[in-house]
Design a protein around this motif. Sequence first.
Motif, PDB file in Angstrom:
ATOM      1  N   HIS A   1       2.886   1.273 -16.964  1.00 33.04           N
ATOM      2  CA  HIS A   1       2.732   0.438 -15.763  1.00 33.04           C
ATOM      3  C   HIS A   1       3.954   0.548 -14.863  1.00 33.04           C
ATOM      4  N   THR A   2       5.120   0.484 -15.456  1.00 31.85           N
ATOM      5  CA  THR A   2       6.358   0.610 -14.676  1.00 31.85           C
ATOM      6  C   THR A   2       6.424   1.957 -13.994  1.00 31.85           C
ATOM      7  N   ALA A   3       6.066   3.012 -14.702  1.00 31.11           N
ATOM      8  CA  ALA A   3       6.087   4.359 -14.107  1.00 31.11           C
ATOM      9  C   ALA A   3       5.118   4.464 -12.939  1.00 31.11           C
ATOM     10  N   ILE A   4       3.954   3.858 -13.054  1.00 33.55           N
ATOM     11  CA  ILE A   4       2.971   3.894 -11.959  1.00 33.55           C
ATOM     12  C   ILE A   4       3.524   3.182 -10.733  1.00 33.55           C
ATOM     13  N   TYR A   5       4.121   1.999 -10.939  1.00 31.54           N
ATOM     14  CA  TYR A   5       4.684   1.264  -9.800  1.00 31.54           C
ATOM     15  C   TYR A   5       5.828   2.043  -9.152  1.00 31.54           C
ATOM     16  N   TRP A   6       6.668   2.677  -9.957  1.00 37.35           N
ATOM     17  CA  TRP A   6       7.764   3.474  -9.404  1.00 37.35           C
ATOM     18  C   TRP A   6       7.232   4.685  -8.642  1.00 37.35           C
ATOM     19  N   PHE A   7       6.176   5.302  -9.154  1.00 38.85           N
ATOM     20  CA  PHE A   7       5.577   6.444  -8.458  1.00 38.85           C
ATOM     21  C   PHE A   7       5.007   6.005  -7.114  1.00 38.85           C
ATOM     22  N   LEU A   8       4.278   4.894  -7.103  1.00 37.79           N
ATOM     23  CA  LEU A   8       3.732   4.386  -5.844  1.00 37.79           C
ATOM     24  C   LEU A   8       4.843   3.997  -4.889  1.00 37.79           C
ATOM     25  N   GLY A   9       5.885   3.351  -5.405  1.00 34.19           N
ATOM     26  CA  GLY A   9       7.028   3.004  -4.564  1.00 34.19           C
ATOM     27  C   GLY A   9       7.675   4.243  -3.963  1.00 34.19           C
ATOM     28  N   PHE A  10       7.801   5.296  -4.775  1.00 33.33           N
ATOM     29  CA  PHE A  10       8.381   6.550  -4.290  1.00 33.33           C
ATOM     30  C   PHE A  10       7.515   7.164  -3.192  1.00 33.33           C
ATOM     31  N   GLU A  11       6.206   7.140  -3.390  1.00 28.97           N
ATOM     32  CA  GLU A  11       5.308   7.691  -2.367  1.00 28.97           C
ATOM     33  C   GLU A  11       5.487   6.991  -1.022  1.00 28.97           C
ATOM     34  N   PHE A  12       5.571   5.681  -1.042  1.00 26.90           N
ATOM     35  CA  PHE A  12       5.713   4.962   0.218  1.00 26.90           C
ATOM     36  C   PHE A  12       7.138   5.037   0.754  1.00 26.90           C
ATOM     37  N   PHE A  13       8.112   5.273  -0.117  1.00 25.02           N
ATOM     38  CA  PHE A  13       9.463   5.541   0.369  1.00 25.02           C
ATOM     39  C   PHE A  13       9.481   6.864   1.132  1.00 25.02           C
ATOM     40  N   VAL A  14       8.781   7.864   0.620  1.00 21.70           N
ATOM     41  CA  VAL A  14       8.670   9.144   1.329  1.00 21.70           C
ATOM     42  C   VAL A  14       7.964   8.925   2.668  1.00 21.70           C
ATOM     43  N   GLY A  15       6.938   8.070   2.681  1.00 16.45           N
ATOM     44  CA  GLY A  15       6.268   7.729   3.938  1.00 16.45           C
ATOM     45  C   GLY A  15       7.225   7.109   4.932  1.00 16.45           C
ATOM     46  N   PHE A  16       8.072   6.201   4.449  1.00 20.38           N
ATOM     47  CA  PHE A  16       9.094   5.601   5.310  1.00 20.38           C
ATOM     48  C   PHE A  16      10.029   6.667   5.865  1.00 20.38           C
ATOM     49  N   ALA A  17      10.519   7.536   4.994  1.00 24.89           N
ATOM     50  CA  ALA A  17      11.485   8.556   5.412  1.00 24.89           C
ATOM     51  C   ALA A  17      10.888   9.499   6.450  1.00 24.89           C
ATOM     52  N   THR A  18       9.640   9.889   6.266  1.00 24.03           N
ATOM     53  CA  THR A  18       9.032  10.814   7.226  1.00 24.03           C
ATOM     54  C   THR A  18       8.763  10.144   8.567  1.00 24.03           C
ATOM     55  N   LYS A  19       8.505   8.844   8.559  1.00 23.95           N
ATOM     56  CA  LYS A  19       8.282   8.137   9.830  1.00 23.95           C
ATOM     57  C   LYS A  19       9.589   8.029  10.621  1.00 23.95           C
ATOM     58  N   PHE A  20      10.708   7.910   9.931  1.00 27.82           N
ATOM     59  CA  PHE A  20      11.998   7.789  10.610  1.00 27.82           C
ATOM     60  C   PHE A  20      12.626   9.154  10.920  1.00 27.82           C
ATOM     61  N   TRP A  21      12.119  10.208  10.299  1.00 23.17           N
ATOM     62  CA  TRP A  21      12.658  11.551  10.513  1.00 23.17           C
ATOM     63  C   TRP A  21      12.349  11.985  11.945  1.00 23.17           C
ATOM     64  N   PRO A  22      13.351  12.460  12.696  1.00 27.91           N
ATOM     65  CA  PRO A  22      13.124  12.773  14.112  1.00 27.91           C
ATOM     66  C   PRO A  22      12.312  14.043  14.375  1.00 27.91           C
ATOM     67  N   GLY A  23      12.321  14.976  13.470  1.00 23.50           N
ATOM     68  CA  GLY A  23      11.640  16.246  13.716  1.00 23.50           C
ATOM     69  C   GLY A  23      10.430  16.438  12.833  1.00 23.50           C
ATOM     70  N   PRO A  24       9.934  17.662  12.785  1.00 22.59           N
ATOM     71  CA  PRO A  24       8.778  17.956  11.928  1.00 22.59           C
ATOM     72  C   PRO A  24       9.085  17.677  10.455  1.00 22.59           C
ATOM     73  N   THR A  25       8.047  17.293   9.740  1.00 25.20           N
ATOM     74  CA  THR A  25       8.185  17.007   8.314  1.00 25.20           C
ATOM     75  C   THR A  25       7.340  18.004   7.538  1.00 25.20           C
ATOM     76  N   PHE A  26       7.385  17.909   6.216  1.00 24.05           N
ATOM     77  CA  PHE A  26       6.537  18.791   5.422  1.00 24.05           C
ATOM     78  C   PHE A  26       5.071  18.395   5.523  1.00 24.05           C
ATOM     79  N   PHE A  27       4.773  17.299   6.244  1.00 28.55           N
ATOM     80  CA  PHE A  27       3.395  16.881   6.503  1.00 28.55           C
ATOM     81  C   PHE A  27       2.909  17.358   7.865  1.00 28.55           C
ATOM     82  N   GLY A  28       3.727  18.105   8.585  1.00 26.76           N
ATOM     83  CA  GLY A  28       3.321  18.601   9.904  1.00 26.76           C
ATOM     84  C   GLY A  28       4.306  18.197  10.983  1.00 26.76           C
ATOM     85  N   PRO A  29       3.801  17.999  12.191  1.00 27.87           N
ATOM     86  CA  PRO A  29       4.688  17.653  13.309  1.00 27.87           C
ATOM     87  C   PRO A  29       5.349  16.289  13.116  1.00 27.87           C
TER      88      PRO A  29
END
Length: 140
Positions: free
Chosen positions: A11-39
């Motif tokens: 359970h802890t690992a699942i929550y940490w994985f989900l937290g990591f996924e949304f942390f990556v979402g946060f980082a890509t939204k704040f990143w000024p240029g293209p990301t590995f998800f596209g523009p």
Amino acid sequence: MSRRSTSAWLHTAIYWFLGFEFFVGFATKFWPGPTFFGPAYSEKFAEWGLDPNMRFVVGALELIAAVLLVIPRRQTRFVGAAMLVLVLTGAVTTHIIDDGAIYEEVSAPLHLAIMFVVALVNWPADWRAVVPLRNRMMSR
């Protein structure tokens, strides 16, 4: 390792994985240029007809929710998942209206379903448990 500790670890690992996924979402939204998800997300938000600066609001909500998901308390996990249900409802709506890539069309609804389940699993027995500070003030 006992069955209970294995389950708790999972359970802890699942929550940490989900937290990591949304942390990556946060980082890509704040990143000024293209990301590995596209523009850059500033371009994506403008393409979707939204203010490009809304990416900061969405990214900040994702960061807050990611932190709340990894805190091992039901109330914080519930609040984090509920926040993400709201954010992901907007994402699903945006991706339904916009004809985007298939991973975007599948990812947002999948994560919405996952966060809905996480919110249900962590649903407080008493709604007042979500805001414990208010409970203490009311009991005086």
